[in-house]
Scaffold this motif. Structure first.
Motif, PDB file in Angstrom:
ATOM      1  N   UNK A   1       0.971  -1.010   0.102  1.00 57.64           N
ATOM      2  CA  UNK A   1      -0.051  -0.096   0.099  1.00 57.64           C
ATOM      3  C   UNK A   1       0.887   1.373   0.118  1.00 57.64           C
ATOM      4  N   UNK A   2       0.277   2.363  -0.506  1.00 55.58           N
ATOM      5  CA  UNK A   2       0.824   3.570  -0.341  1.00 55.58           C
ATOM      6  C   UNK A   2       0.902   4.096   1.169  1.00 55.58           C
ATOM      7  N   UNK A   3       2.142   4.162   1.739  1.00 56.50           N
ATOM      8  CA  UNK A   3       2.275   4.590   3.172  1.00 56.50           C
ATOM      9  C   UNK A   3       2.176   5.673   3.441  1.00 56.50           C
ATOM     10  N   UNK A   4       2.157   6.539   2.570  1.00 55.65           N
ATOM     11  CA  UNK A   4       2.214   8.141   2.622  1.00 55.65           C
ATOM     12  C   UNK A   4       0.763   8.585   3.046  1.00 55.65           C
ATOM     13  N   UNK A   5      -0.220   7.639   2.884  1.00 58.25           N
ATOM     14  CA  UNK A   5      -1.622   7.948   3.050  1.00 58.25           C
ATOM     15  C   UNK A   5      -2.090   7.576   4.226  1.00 58.25           C
ATOM     16  N   UNK A   6      -1.416   6.631   5.164  1.00 59.54           N
ATOM     17  CA  UNK A   6      -1.659   6.026   6.235  1.00 59.54           C
ATOM     18  C   UNK A   6      -1.983   6.791   7.200  1.00 59.54           C
ATOM     19  N   UNK A   7      -1.641   7.821   7.594  1.00 62.81           N
ATOM     20  CA  UNK A   7      -2.031   8.883   8.518  1.00 62.81           C
ATOM     21  C   UNK A   7      -3.115   9.635   8.361  1.00 62.81           C
ATOM     22  N   UNK A   8      -3.853   9.921   7.246  1.00 65.12           N
ATOM     23  CA  UNK A   8      -4.848  10.368   6.738  1.00 65.12           C
ATOM     24  C   UNK A   8      -6.172   9.377   6.839  1.00 65.12           C
TER      25      UNK A   8
ATOM     26  N   UNK B   1       8.473  -2.267  19.288  1.00 65.62           N
ATOM     27  CA  UNK B   1       8.752  -2.447  17.917  1.00 65.62           C
ATOM     28  C   UNK B   1       7.639  -2.073  17.131  1.00 65.62           C
ATOM     29  N   UNK B   2       6.493  -2.673  17.569  1.00 67.96           N
ATOM     30  CA  UNK B   2       5.272  -2.463  16.459  1.00 67.96           C
ATOM     31  C   UNK B   2       4.716  -1.178  16.819  1.00 67.96           C
ATOM     32  N   UNK B   3       5.074  -0.465  18.015  1.00 67.45           N
ATOM     33  CA  UNK B   3       4.359   0.877  18.288  1.00 67.45           C
ATOM     34  C   UNK B   3       5.241   1.726  17.551  1.00 67.45           C
ATOM     35  N   UNK B   4       6.628   1.545  17.407  1.00 67.11           N
ATOM     36  CA  UNK B   4       7.912   2.374  16.648  1.00 67.11           C
ATOM     37  C   UNK B   4       7.372   2.170  15.344  1.00 67.11           C
ATOM     38  N   UNK B   5       6.959   1.097  14.547  1.00 69.58           N
ATOM     39  CA  UNK B   5       6.798   1.023  13.110  1.00 69.58           C
ATOM     40  C   UNK B   5       5.547   1.971  12.933  1.00 69.58           C
ATOM     41  N   UNK B   6       4.537   1.879  13.648  1.00 69.97           N
ATOM     42  CA  UNK B   6       3.364   2.774  13.794  1.00 69.97           C
ATOM     43  C   UNK B   6       3.578   4.136  13.704  1.00 69.97           C
ATOM     44  N   UNK B   7       4.505   4.431  14.833  1.00 72.19           N
ATOM     45  CA  UNK B   7       4.810   6.000  14.987  1.00 72.19           C
ATOM     46  C   UNK B   7       5.643   6.207  13.607  1.00 72.19           C
ATOM     47  N   UNK B   8       6.487   5.655  13.105  1.00 70.46           N
ATOM     48  CA  UNK B   8       7.269   6.028  11.847  1.00 70.46           C
ATOM     49  C   UNK B   8       6.404   6.062  10.545  1.00 70.46           C
ATOM     50  N   UNK B   9       5.293   5.316  10.653  1.00 74.67           N
ATOM     51  CA  UNK B   9       4.154   5.530   9.360  1.00 74.67           C
ATOM     52  C   UNK B   9       3.722   6.937   9.402  1.00 74.67           C
ATOM     53  N   UNK B  10       3.653   7.518  10.906  1.00 75.71           N
ATOM     54  CA  UNK B  10       2.942   8.978  10.854  1.00 75.71           C
ATOM     55  C   UNK B  10       4.036   9.810  10.466  1.00 75.71           C
ATOM     56  N   UNK B  11       5.182   9.493  10.127  1.00 79.69           N
ATOM     57  CA  UNK B  11       6.268  10.599   9.738  1.00 79.69           C
ATOM     58  C   UNK B  11       6.489  10.575   8.159  1.00 79.69           C
ATOM     59  N   UNK B  12       5.847   9.595   7.564  1.00 77.36           N
ATOM     60  CA  UNK B  12       6.124   9.415   6.301  1.00 77.36           C
ATOM     61  C   UNK B  12       5.008  10.611   5.437  1.00 77.36           C
ATOM     62  N   UNK B  13       5.941  11.243   4.764  1.00 74.23           N
ATOM     63  CA  UNK B  13       4.895  12.466   4.039  1.00 74.23           C
ATOM     64  C   UNK B  13       4.721  12.209   2.772  1.00 74.23           C
ATOM     65  N   UNK B  14       3.892  12.413   2.082  1.00 75.04           N
ATOM     66  CA  UNK B  14       3.140  12.159   0.963  1.00 75.04           C
ATOM     67  C   UNK B  14       4.097  12.884  -0.453  1.00 75.04           C
ATOM     68  N   UNK B  15       4.448  12.223  -1.145  1.00 80.29           N
ATOM     69  CA  UNK B  15       5.566  12.849  -2.298  1.00 80.29           C
ATOM     70  C   UNK B  15       4.681  13.803  -2.996  1.00 80.29           C
ATOM     71  N   UNK B  16       5.577  14.633  -3.637  1.00 84.33           N
ATOM     72  CA  UNK B  16       4.970  15.627  -4.380  1.00 84.33           C
ATOM     73  C   UNK B  16       5.356  15.487  -5.815  1.00 84.33           C
TER      74      UNK B  16
END
Length: 74
Positions: free
Chosen positions: A7-14, A59-74
Motif C-alpha cells: 500500500x501507499x504508506x504516505x496515506x496511512x496517517x489520513x 517495536x510494533x509501536x515504533x513502526x506505527x509511529x514511523x508511519x506517521x512521519x511518512x510524508x506524501x511525495x509531491x
C-alpha cells in the motif's frame, strides 16, 4: 507490478486509525485472511532482540509511529 505489492504508506496517517495499525502489524492475517503481508511478530515475539530490548510491542509501536512521519511525495 511493484505498485501492487504494497500500500501507499504516505496515506496511512489520513486513512487509518493508530490502534488499527498496531493490530495490523501484529496480526495481519487475522485482519485480512490470505494477505500477502507477512507476520513479522508470530506469537508476539520479536525476531531481532537488539531493537528496543526485543520487546515486540514496542517495536510494533515504533513502526506505527514511523508511519506517521511518512510524508506524501509531491
Amino acid at each position: 507490478s511493484p505498485s501492487d505489492l504494497a500500500p501507499n504508506l504516505a496515506m496511512a496517517k489520513t486513512r487509518l486509525k493508530p490502534e488499527w495499525i498496531l493490530d495490523w502489524i501484529a496480526r495481519p492475517d487475522s485482519i485480512q485472511p490470505n494477505t500477502r503481508m507477512p507476520n513479522f511478530f508470530p506469537d508476539m515475539q520479536a525476531a531481532d532482540t537488539t531493537i528496543l530490548g526485543g520487546d515486540a510491542r514496542e517495536q510494533i509501536r515504533a513502526l506505527r509511529d514511523y508511519l506517521w512521519t511518512v510524508a506524501k511525495s509531491k
